[in-house]
Scaffold this motif. Structure first.
Motif, short mmCIF file in Angstrom:
data_model
loop_
_atom_site.label_atom_id
_atom_site.label_comp_id
_atom_site.label_asym_id
_atom_site.label_seq_id
_atom_site.Cartn_x
_atom_site.Cartn_y
_atom_site.Cartn_z
N ILE A 1 0.82 -1.21 0.00
CA ILE A 1 0.00 0.00 0.00
C ILE A 1 0.86 1.27 0.00
CG2 ILE A 1 -0.23 0.25 2.51
CD1 ILE A 1 -3.22 0.80 2.01
N ARG A 2 2.12 1.16 0.43
CA ARG A 2 3.03 2.31 0.40
C ARG A 2 3.76 2.42 -0.93
NH1 ARG A 2 6.92 2.79 5.59
NH2 ARG A 2 7.69 4.49 4.29
N SER A 3 3.66 1.42 -1.78
CA SER A 3 4.52 1.34 -2.95
C SER A 3 3.74 1.36 -4.25
CB SER A 3 5.36 0.05 -2.88
OG SER A 3 6.12 0.01 -1.70
N PRO A 4 3.40 2.55 -4.78
CA PRO A 4 2.84 2.58 -6.12
C PRO A 4 3.86 2.07 -7.13
CG PRO A 4 3.39 4.79 -5.37
CD PRO A 4 3.55 3.89 -4.20
N PHE A 5 5.13 2.25 -6.83
CA PHE A 5 6.22 1.63 -7.58
C PHE A 5 7.44 1.60 -6.67
CE2 PHE A 5 6.50 6.17 -8.27
CZ PHE A 5 7.84 6.44 -8.10
N GLY A 6 8.41 0.77 -7.01
CA GLY A 6 9.65 0.72 -6.23
C GLY A 6 9.51 -0.13 -4.97
N VAL A 7 10.62 -0.19 -4.23
CA VAL A 7 10.72 -1.01 -3.02
C VAL A 7 10.94 -0.09 -1.84
CG1 VAL A 7 12.00 -2.83 -1.84
CG2 VAL A 7 11.66 -2.94 -4.33
N ARG A 8 10.01 -0.13 -0.88
CA ARG A 8 10.07 0.72 0.31
C ARG A 8 9.81 -0.13 1.55
NH1 ARG A 8 6.31 5.52 -2.41
NH2 ARG A 8 7.43 5.49 -4.40
N ASN A 9 10.22 0.41 2.68
CA ASN A 9 10.00 -0.25 3.96
C ASN A 9 10.73 -1.59 4.05
OD1 ASN A 9 8.91 -0.26 6.58
ND2 ASN A 9 7.18 -1.52 5.95
N VAL A 10 11.76 -1.76 3.25
CA VAL A 10 12.61 -2.95 3.27
C VAL A 10 14.05 -2.50 3.15
CG1 VAL A 10 13.27 -5.05 2.02
CG2 VAL A 10 10.85 -4.48 2.27
N LYS A 11 14.93 -3.00 4.01
CA LYS A 11 16.36 -2.70 3.90
C LYS A 11 17.04 -3.81 3.11
CE LYS A 11 18.42 0.19 5.61
NZ LYS A 11 18.89 0.45 6.98
N ALA A 12 18.02 -3.44 2.30
CA ALA A 12 18.73 -4.42 1.49
C ALA A 12 20.23 -4.16 1.57
CB ALA A 12 18.27 -4.36 0.04
N TYR A 13 21.00 -5.26 1.62
CA TYR A 13 22.45 -5.19 1.71
C TYR A 13 23.06 -6.25 0.79
CZ TYR A 13 21.75 -2.55 6.04
OH TYR A 13 21.36 -1.60 6.98
N TRP A 14 24.28 -5.98 0.35
CA TRP A 14 25.09 -6.96 -0.37
C TRP A 14 26.42 -7.06 0.36
CZ3 TRP A 14 24.40 -8.20 -6.07
CH2 TRP A 14 25.31 -9.18 -6.49
N ASN A 15 26.60 -8.13 1.11
CA ASN A 15 27.83 -8.32 1.91
C ASN A 15 28.16 -7.08 2.75
OD1 ASN A 15 28.03 -10.83 0.74
ND2 ASN A 15 29.56 -10.23 -0.75
N GLU A 16 27.18 -6.64 3.54
CA GLU A 16 27.27 -5.49 4.45
C GLU A 16 27.21 -4.14 3.73
OE1 GLU A 16 26.93 -5.59 7.59
OE2 GLU A 16 27.23 -7.71 7.96
N LEU A 17 27.26 -4.11 2.40
CA LEU A 17 27.14 -2.86 1.66
C LEU A 17 25.67 -2.49 1.52
CD1 LEU A 17 29.82 -3.58 -1.05
CD2 LEU A 17 29.79 -1.50 0.34
N PRO A 18 25.25 -1.31 1.99
CA PRO A 18 23.84 -0.93 1.89
C PRO A 18 23.43 -0.70 0.44
CG PRO A 18 24.99 0.39 3.56
CD PRO A 18 26.04 -0.32 2.77
N LEU A 19 22.35 -1.33 0.02
CA LEU A 19 21.74 -1.07 -1.28
C LEU A 19 20.57 -0.11 -1.15
CD1 LEU A 19 21.73 -4.64 -2.88
CD2 LEU A 19 23.39 -2.81 -3.23
N THR A 20 19.95 -0.06 0.01
CA THR A 20 18.88 0.90 0.27
C THR A 20 19.51 2.25 0.57
OG1 THR A 20 17.50 -0.86 1.17
CG2 THR A 20 16.87 1.41 1.69
#
Length: 703
Positions: A108-127
């Motif tokens: 309901i918060r996301s008309p498009f894109g990714v929100r309210n989720v944190k993402a990392y790649w080997n400790e590197l923040p993607l969010t």
């Protein structure tokens, strides 16, 4: 949630699945036979909460996607169907390339894109600092592992009430090099190819991938073209120091057909959003997304001793974004910068063995946004000229202690800060605005007990916090909203997991209750632009369960025709409702939160023969769910059958050939993979393709 149903499913976990969330992968053996990439439950290691413990000893709900789930189960190279095999996780794409993802929550918060989720790649923040995750900039063919932590994880990862996603690259075999080329083709103009180079020699591991994908799309104005190049490497520069690099560049273009109302959807689901007397349609305005994103991150892991180690990362990103929309043409340039440091100190010989984790994360984003009129896909008169600065920081501390009686206690605490600075230059006099959110402390406490070698149970209490994202405080209406409040909530959870019958039967069950305050929801204007408001309180109850059974003993398969023969089942039950929420003159208290199916069932069957043949069958069912807050509109039931058949074999101990064919929506259902929730004029529907197929080939050589 119906209490009898909840109790029934807790007592009888045979309604669930353990699938490959309890497994990890390994390559084909030297005879070219498909090896069983399943590890036992008490061997699987997860990285969530920085403990690197076995899943059996992890006091949290964790879903795991392996190389098989990501790149072999489904033919079309997209993250969406793989995410949807994890209970409590829902991904969709309203048009190809427009990814959305929710973990234990609503879109309901996301008309498009990714929100309210944190993402990392080997400790590197993607969010980024503005709370947005560029999931569509990643290519699934460059991924080897995805770990999903479900529920608030702010005690270690900062803001976010849904959960955290940890990405990992393709495994690089030690002491060897390899090259893989791939190609695929399918319905509606689908075509793709890829090249992956890997080497694991000389104390280094390097993986370089290039992947291309294009499609004409099922709907009018839904074409996609994406090119992605990624580099993942690590170097042991000394016995104590390892340097790692992550870099990727994504050039993405996809058209946006727009939502249809129910009458339009039933009359012709392939059409793009038509124009009206006052508003042109998607085709006329050439609605599309042009996104070029570059990301470079460097990390250092330093081991002072076998008890103390530190990982420190820094990254920079740059995004060039353009979006000709029905009512305007947005151009956006975004620059991100940030870093994260985490130190672990272990006390293994103390009376109560303890691991102490302490760290911090800091991020900044600088965004320049200019909105113009849209004249048939070309910029017209300048409407707004804005600058938005986002700044976010978190410091955290966690202890994990092994107690007597096979107990493991985890306690964590973090302090989170968020600030936005906004300046509009198209209005004189220029009046900068600032929104600083009060610092928030987020605690988490979890207790786990093991019962023998194969069963464990846990209970946890955690708090969640999610500030408005940059695309919510400055939405497509063009207005800066300094009054939007962050979401806050408390999550109570219990779970148990284990294996039996010689590890052939595996189960994982969790039940939770999440009380969320100041829930952020989307509204849309008559021209399609969206804005966001706080919707009071929601109560979110859920049960997630997994069960799998291996007909072939995973410990010893040498005497069997099959290396894998598995049946698995997922169940996700939810009851998410508004509390004390007035929508204008309408009281929607006790109404269901839109976008969440009360019941989701996912079934699967996997077979891999030692001769190299393999088959993966997946069936998903979602019962109807509301599409608006008043619960006046309802989604269609989803019955989605997908299957992949293939042959994979090593030739001459160096060459590996993989041929496959895959079918999607084999039951030929009319459904919408992604809905526009709370859409003005009832334009909820974005039709997915009917029955379609794809075939492909992978050829690799190693030395």
């Amino acid at each position: 949630m119906n209490r009898r149903l909840l109790v029934f499913c807790i007592i009888y976990p045979c309604l669930a699945q353990a699938q490959d969330s309890l497994s990890t992968t390994s390559p084909v053996n030297s005879q070219g036979r498909m090896t069983d990439d399943t590890l036992q439950l008490n061997e699987v290691t997860v990285t969530g909460y920085a403990t690197n413990r076995r899943l059996l000893e992890t006091a949290a709900s964790v879903g795991l996607l392996t190389a098989r789930d990501l790149n072999r189960r489904f033919g079309t190279p997209t993250l969406v169907p793989s995410f949807n095999t994890i209970p409590g996780v829902r991904a969709d794409e309203r048009s190809p390339g427009s990814y959305r993802l929710s973990i234990r929550g609503s879109l309901i918060r996301s008309p498009f894109g990714v929100r309210n989720v944190k993402a990392y790649w080997n400790e590197l923040p993607l969010t980024d600092a503005g709370g947005n995750t560029p999931l569509n900039a990643l290519d699934v063919r460059a991924l080897g592992r995805v770990e999903v932590i479900k529920g608030p994880s702010g005690s270690l990862y900062g803001a976010g009430t849904g959960g955290t996603v940890l990405f990992g690259g393709l495994a690089v075999p030690a002491g060897r090099s390899s090259v893989e080329v791939s190609a695929l083709g399918g319905s509606y103009g689908l075509f793709g190819n890829g090249l992956t180079l890997q080497t694991g020699k000389n104390n280094s591991a390097v993986s370089l991938s290039y992947n291309h994908l294009q499609s004409d799309g099922y709907r009018e104005n839904s074409a996609l073209v994406r090119d992605n190049i990624s580099l993942v490497s690590s170097f042991n520069v000394s016995p104590k120091r390892t340097i790692s690099i992550l870099g990727f560049y994504s050039d993405l273009y996809y058209q946006t057909p727009g939502g249809l109302n129910e009458a339009q959807f039933r009359a012709n689901p392939r059409q793009a959003r038509p124009g009206t007397r006052t508003t042109p349609g998607s085709v006329e305005q050439r609605a599309a997304i042009y996104q070029k994103l570059g990301y470079l991150g460097v990390s250092q892991e330093y081991r002072w001793s076998d008890r103390i180690q530190n990982t420190t990362v820094i990254y920079g990103s740059n995004t060039d974004f353009a979006n000709p929309f029905i009512t305007n043409y947005e151009r956006r340039a975004d620059q991100g910068l940030g870093g994260r440091t985490i130190t672990q100190v272990r006390f293994p010989n103390s009376p109560l063995p303890t691991t102490l984790t302490i760290g911090a994360e800091y991020q900044r984003n600088f965004t320049v946004t200019r909105n113009y009129g849209n004249r048939r896909g070309n910029t017209d008169t300048l409407q707004t000229d804005d600058e938005l600065r986002a700044q976010q920081s978190v410091i955290f501390l966690q202890t994990e202690t092994t107690l007597p009686a096979r107990l493991i206690l985890t306690a964590g605490l973090s302090r989170n800060e968020l600030r936005y600075d906004f300046t509009r230059f198209s209005i004189r006099p220029v009046a900068p605005q600032r929104r600083t959110f009060d610092p928030v402390w987020l605690p988490r406490v979890a207790l786990l007990r093991t019962f023998g070698q194969n069963v464990s149970a846990f209970a946890s209490i955690s708090t969640g916090y999610s500030g408005p994202t940059s695309l919510e405080v400055l939405s497509s209406t063009g207005q800066f909203n300094p009054t939007l409040e962050p979401e806050r909530g408390t999550n109570y959870e219990v779970g148990f997991r284990g294996s039996a019958l010689g590890s052939r039967l595996r189960f994982d069950v969790a039940a939770y209750q999440f009380q969320l305050r100041q829930t952020i929801v989307r509204r849309s204007a008559d021209n399609g632009a969206e804005f966001f408001v706080n919707a009071g309180r929601t109560d979110q109850q859920g049960l997630e369960a997994q069960l799998s059974y291996d007909f072939v003993n995973p410990v010893s398969v040498s005497s069997s025709l099959f290396s894998l023969l598995r049946l698995w089942q997922n169940v996700n039950l939810t009851d998410y409702r508004f509390r004390n929420y007035q929508q204008g003159a309408t009281d929607v208290s006790d109404k269901r939160v839109p976008g969440i199916a009360p019941t989701t069932l996912i079934s699967g069957f996997d077979a891999e023969l030692r001769l190299g043949f393999y088959a993966h069958l997946t069936y998903q069912f979602l019962n109807p769910f509301p599409l608006d807050e008043a619960n006046t509109a309802t989604a269609l039931p989803t019955r989605l059958l997908q299957a992949t058949l293939g042959f994979r074999r090593t030739l001459g101990n160096r060459w590996t050939l993989d041929l496959y064919a895959s079918g999607d929506n084999l039951l030929n259902q009319t459904y919408s993979l992604g809905y526009d929730l709370n859409a003005f004029g009832g334009r909820y529907f974005n039709a997915a393709a009917p029955r379609n197929g794809v075939a492909g080939v992978r050829l690799s050589v190693r030395w």
